[in-house]
Design a protein around this motif. Structure first.
Motif, PDB file in Angstrom:
ATOM      1  N   PHE A 145      49.793 -79.183  10.877  1.00  0.00           N
ATOM      2  CA  PHE A 145      49.525 -79.590  12.031  1.00  0.00           C
ATOM      3  C   PHE A 145      51.485 -80.726  11.656  1.00  0.00           C
ATOM      4  O   PHE A 145      51.330 -81.811  12.136  1.00  0.00           O
ATOM      5  CB  PHE A 145      48.476 -80.903  12.474  1.00  0.00           C
ATOM      6  CG  PHE A 145      47.480 -79.707  13.015  1.00  0.00           C
ATOM      7  CD1 PHE A 145      47.334 -78.341  13.660  1.00  0.00           C
ATOM      8  CD2 PHE A 145      46.599 -80.588  11.926  1.00  0.00           C
ATOM      9  CE1 PHE A 145      45.908 -78.498  13.760  1.00  0.00           C
ATOM     10  CE2 PHE A 145      45.130 -79.252  12.028  1.00  0.00           C
ATOM     11  CZ  PHE A 145      44.668 -78.067  12.823  1.00  0.00           C
ATOM     12  N   PRO A 146      52.448 -79.723  11.507  1.00  0.00           N
ATOM     13  CA  PRO A 146      53.718 -80.313  11.456  1.00  0.00           C
ATOM     14  C   PRO A 146      53.922 -81.772  12.574  1.00  0.00           C
ATOM     15  O   PRO A 146      54.842 -83.091  12.271  1.00  0.00           O
ATOM     16  CB  PRO A 146      54.131 -79.554  11.505  1.00  0.00           C
ATOM     17  CG  PRO A 146      53.734 -78.082  11.923  1.00  0.00           C
ATOM     18  CD  PRO A 146      52.620 -78.477  12.198  1.00  0.00           C
ATOM     19  N   ASP A 147      54.062 -81.452  14.334  1.00  0.00           N
ATOM     20  CA  ASP A 147      53.850 -82.514  15.000  1.00  0.00           C
ATOM     21  C   ASP A 147      53.515 -83.644  14.628  1.00  0.00           C
ATOM     22  O   ASP A 147      53.948 -84.665  15.395  1.00  0.00           O
ATOM     23  CB  ASP A 147      53.351 -82.339  16.209  1.00  0.00           C
ATOM     24  CG  ASP A 147      54.106 -80.230  15.974  1.00  0.00           C
ATOM     25  OD1 ASP A 147      55.299 -80.519  15.801  1.00  0.00           O
ATOM     26  OD2 ASP A 147      53.986 -80.303  17.862  1.00  0.00           O
ATOM     27  N   THR A 148      52.281 -83.744  14.048  1.00  0.00           N
ATOM     28  CA  THR A 148      51.709 -84.996  13.594  1.00  0.00           C
ATOM     29  C   THR A 148      51.825 -85.145  12.196  1.00  0.00           C
ATOM     30  O   THR A 148      50.940 -86.090  11.777  1.00  0.00           O
ATOM     31  CB  THR A 148      50.225 -85.326  14.620  1.00  0.00           C
ATOM     32  OG1 THR A 148      49.813 -84.071  14.137  1.00  0.00           O
ATOM     33  CG2 THR A 148      50.694 -84.739  15.778  1.00  0.00           C
ATOM     34  N   LYS A 149      53.093 -85.555  11.916  1.00  0.00           N
ATOM     35  CA  LYS A 149      52.800 -85.097  10.001  1.00  0.00           C
ATOM     36  C   LYS A 149      52.773 -86.342   9.467  1.00  0.00           C
ATOM     37  O   LYS A 149      52.582 -87.205   9.786  1.00  0.00           O
ATOM     38  CB  LYS A 149      54.482 -85.056   9.089  1.00  0.00           C
ATOM     39  CG  LYS A 149      55.600 -84.775   9.180  1.00  0.00           C
ATOM     40  CD  LYS A 149      55.986 -84.588   9.168  1.00  0.00           C
ATOM     41  CE  LYS A 149      57.516 -85.230   9.027  1.00  0.00           C
ATOM     42  NZ  LYS A 149      58.458 -84.505   8.339  1.00  0.00           N
ATOM     43  N   TYR A 150      52.032 -86.830   8.075  1.00  0.00           N
ATOM     44  CA  TYR A 150      51.453 -88.010   7.843  1.00  0.00           C
ATOM     45  C   TYR A 150      52.918 -88.160   6.483  1.00  0.00           C
ATOM     46  O   TYR A 150      53.478 -87.382   5.944  1.00  0.00           O
ATOM     47  CB  TYR A 150      50.829 -87.702   6.606  1.00  0.00           C
ATOM     48  CG  TYR A 150      48.956 -88.066   7.627  1.00  0.00           C
ATOM     49  CD1 TYR A 150      48.549 -89.580   8.710  1.00  0.00           C
ATOM     50  CD2 TYR A 150      48.348 -87.113   8.215  1.00  0.00           C
ATOM     51  CE1 TYR A 150      47.663 -89.547   9.240  1.00  0.00           C
ATOM     52  CE2 TYR A 150      47.349 -87.237   8.954  1.00  0.00           C
ATOM     53  CZ  TYR A 150      46.963 -88.083   9.445  1.00  0.00           C
ATOM     54  OH  TYR A 150      45.850 -88.217  10.310  1.00  0.00           O
ATOM     55  N   GLU A 151      53.086 -89.837   6.688  1.00  0.00           N
ATOM     56  CA  GLU A 151      54.121 -90.286   5.698  1.00  0.00           C
ATOM     57  C   GLU A 151      53.367 -91.100   5.062  1.00  0.00           C
ATOM     58  O   GLU A 151      53.085 -92.195   5.623  1.00  0.00           O
ATOM     59  CB  GLU A 151      55.185 -90.058   5.712  1.00  0.00           C
ATOM     60  CG  GLU A 151      56.512 -90.670   4.725  1.00  0.00           C
ATOM     61  CD  GLU A 151      57.798 -91.637   5.366  1.00  0.00           C
ATOM     62  OE1 GLU A 151      58.565 -92.162   4.446  1.00  0.00           O
ATOM     63  OE2 GLU A 151      57.485 -91.796   6.892  1.00  0.00           O
ATOM     64  N   LEU A 152      53.458 -91.037   3.303  1.00  0.00           N
ATOM     65  CA  LEU A 152      52.142 -91.969   2.890  1.00  0.00           C
ATOM     66  C   LEU A 152      53.675 -93.333   2.671  1.00  0.00           C
ATOM     67  O   LEU A 152      54.867 -92.540   1.768  1.00  0.00           O
ATOM     68  CB  LEU A 152      52.046 -91.264   1.493  1.00  0.00           C
ATOM     69  CG  LEU A 152      51.498 -92.210   0.824  1.00  0.00           C
ATOM     70  CD1 LEU A 152      50.057 -93.582   1.265  1.00  0.00           C
ATOM     71  CD2 LEU A 152      50.551 -91.738  -0.496  1.00  0.00           C
ATOM     72  N   LEU A 153      53.767 -94.086   3.089  1.00  0.00           N
ATOM     73  CA  LEU A 153      54.688 -95.391   2.668  1.00  0.00           C
ATOM     74  C   LEU A 153      53.937 -96.241   1.525  1.00  0.00           C
ATOM     75  O   LEU A 153      55.668 -96.314   0.695  1.00  0.00           O
ATOM     76  CB  LEU A 153      54.344 -96.268   3.524  1.00  0.00           C
ATOM     77  CG  LEU A 153      54.983 -95.664   5.586  1.00  0.00           C
ATOM     78  CD1 LEU A 153      54.701 -96.558   5.987  1.00  0.00           C
ATOM     79  CD2 LEU A 153      56.023 -95.012   4.597  1.00  0.00           C
ATOM     80  N   GLY A 154      52.845 -96.359   1.190  1.00  0.00           N
ATOM     81  CA  GLY A 154      52.499 -97.239  -0.367  1.00  0.00           C
ATOM     82  C   GLY A 154      50.875 -97.364  -0.008  1.00  0.00           C
ATOM     83  O   GLY A 154      50.126 -96.829   0.858  1.00  0.00           O
ATOM     84  N   PHE A 155      50.656 -98.588  -0.881  1.00  0.00           N
ATOM     85  CA  PHE A 155      49.229 -98.501  -0.406  1.00  0.00           C
ATOM     86  C   PHE A 155      48.976-100.837  -0.847  1.00  0.00           C
ATOM     87  O   PHE A 155      49.650-101.417  -0.470  1.00  0.00           O
ATOM     88  CB  PHE A 155      48.687 -98.743  -1.783  1.00  0.00           C
ATOM     89  CG  PHE A 155      48.279 -97.393  -2.335  1.00  0.00           C
ATOM     90  CD1 PHE A 155      47.738 -96.817  -1.809  1.00  0.00           C
ATOM     91  CD2 PHE A 155      49.955 -96.428  -2.510  1.00  0.00           C
ATOM     92  CE1 PHE A 155      47.331 -95.570  -2.097  1.00  0.00           C
ATOM     93  CE2 PHE A 155      49.822 -95.351  -2.797  1.00  0.00           C
ATOM     94  CZ  PHE A 155      48.835 -94.285  -2.692  1.00  0.00           C
ATOM     95  N   LYS A 156      47.975-101.293   0.035  1.00  0.00           N
ATOM     96  CA  LYS A 156      47.487-102.376   0.335  1.00  0.00           C
ATOM     97  C   LYS A 156      46.250-102.135  -0.209  1.00  0.00           C
ATOM     98  O   LYS A 156      45.000-101.856  -0.090  1.00  0.00           O
ATOM     99  CB  LYS A 156      47.324-102.536   1.632  1.00  0.00           C
ATOM    100  CG  LYS A 156      47.371-103.991   2.142  1.00  0.00           C
ATOM    101  CD  LYS A 156      48.222-104.106   4.165  1.00  0.00           C
ATOM    102  CE  LYS A 156      47.740-105.452   4.334  1.00  0.00           C
ATOM    103  NZ  LYS A 156      48.546-106.480   3.447  1.00  0.00           N
ATOM    104  N   LYS A 157      45.618-103.649  -0.408  1.00  0.00           N
ATOM    105  CA  LYS A 157      44.705-104.000  -1.021  1.00  0.00           C
ATOM    106  C   LYS A 157      44.068-105.031   0.031  1.00  0.00           C
ATOM    107  O   LYS A 157      44.937-106.217   0.396  1.00  0.00           O
ATOM    108  CB  LYS A 157      44.340-104.318  -2.345  1.00  0.00           C
ATOM    109  CG  LYS A 157      42.916-104.488  -2.998  1.00  0.00           C
ATOM    110  CD  LYS A 157      43.016-104.351  -4.398  1.00  0.00           C
ATOM    111  CE  LYS A 157      41.543-104.435  -5.269  1.00  0.00           C
ATOM    112  NZ  LYS A 157      41.948-104.629  -6.610  1.00  0.00           N
ATOM    113  N   GLU A 158      42.713-105.424   1.248  1.00  0.00           N
ATOM    114  CA  GLU A 158      42.189-106.004   1.326  1.00  0.00           C
ATOM    115  C   GLU A 158      40.818-106.494   0.880  1.00  0.00           C
ATOM    116  O   GLU A 158      40.117-105.529   1.491  1.00  0.00           O
ATOM    117  CB  GLU A 158      42.363-105.817   3.327  1.00  0.00           C
ATOM    118  CG  GLU A 158      43.252-105.916   3.641  1.00  0.00           C
ATOM    119  CD  GLU A 158      44.172-105.444   4.903  1.00  0.00           C
ATOM    120  OE1 GLU A 158      43.035-105.580   5.042  1.00  0.00           O
ATOM    121  OE2 GLU A 158      45.167-105.852   5.702  1.00  0.00           O
ATOM    122  N   GLN A 159      40.071-107.608   0.758  1.00  0.00           N
ATOM    123  CA  GLN A 159      39.073-107.343   0.326  1.00  0.00           C
ATOM    124  C   GLN A 159      38.326-106.885  -0.760  1.00  0.00           C
ATOM    125  O   GLN A 159      36.781-106.364  -0.349  1.00  0.00           O
ATOM    126  CB  GLN A 159      38.071-107.690   2.109  1.00  0.00           C
ATOM    127  CG  GLN A 159      38.618-109.247   2.945  1.00  0.00           C
ATOM    128  CD  GLN A 159      37.427-109.329   3.494  1.00  0.00           C
ATOM    129  OE1 GLN A 159      36.407-108.272   4.497  1.00  0.00           O
ATOM    130  NE2 GLN A 159      37.827-110.049   4.855  1.00  0.00           N
TER     131      GLN A 159
END
Length: 216
Positions: free
Chosen positions: A119-133
């Protein structure tokens, strides 16, 4: 003769696909795959995923991949596995996913790569990570899709069946040819814009030698 879709998916899971420059999804997946091959754990388990998470956090800190500054005022909603925020540019969304639907983080990142292939029209790009609780989230970016009409699930079924999938239960589909299962494709995860279907949230499992018993 060109490489088939089945072979491309197999190469993603095996780590044989060529890493695109700056493609953080591929970089992380390959790191976790090497770590898995060197692990003493013989089975994917809760304990293994905890070990994998520790290794992933080490990699994040080593490469300065923590995300800061997500605007809480842009919060748009959340589901069982992720929180959604409107990006500052107004054309994308940011999704914080904790990989809860997957036995391992590697399976999650493989699923993102398979989604981008299918589904390239809605492709994901990984930006980084976050930690919560004390919970680790991957932060991915995706094109914002505006729904112009309610999605008819029969249209989703026709589209997927035309592309070699078959329904196995509720809104879940399988392709034994591609060795994958697509789950939870209800009308909030597949949007309709100007008559076109956009798969914005997919849960994808790769299962070698997949065989589904026909219980319909």
């Amino acid at each position: 003769m060109g490489i088939t879709l089945r072979e491309r998916i197999r190469d993603i899971v095996a780590g044989f696909n060529k890493i695109e420059q700056g493609n953080l999804i591929q970089i992380i997946a390959n790191h976790l795959r090497i770590n898995k091959e060197n692990s003493l754990s013989l089975f994917i388990s809760k304990a293994y995923k905890e070990e994998e998470t520790i290794e992933l956090i080490y990699f994040i800190e080593k490469n300065n991949l923590w995300m800061n500054g997500i605007d809480e005022n842009k919060y748009a909603g959340e589901g069982a596995e992720q929180k959604v925020y409107l990006d500052e540019d107004g054309r994308h969304v940011l999704k914080l996913n904790d990989s809860i639907f997957y036995a391992s983080w590697l399976d999650y990142f493989n699923s993102l790569q398979i989604h981008n292939l299918l589904f390239p029209d809605t492709k994901y790009e990984l930006l980084g990570f976050k930690k919560e609780q004390e919970k680790l989230y991957a932060v991915v970016k995706q094109q914002l899709v505006e729904s112009t009409s309610l999605t008819d699930l029969s249209d989703v079924r026709k589209y997927l069946e035309a592309n070699g999938f078959r329904i196995i239960r509720n809104n879940d589909y399988s392709s034994e040819e591609l060795n994958i299962i697509l789950e939870d494709l209800h009308d909030e995860n597949v949007l309709t814009n100007q008559g076109l279907l956009f798969f914005i949230d997919t849960v994808i499992y790769y299962i070698p030698d997949l065989q589904i018993k026909d219980n319909q």
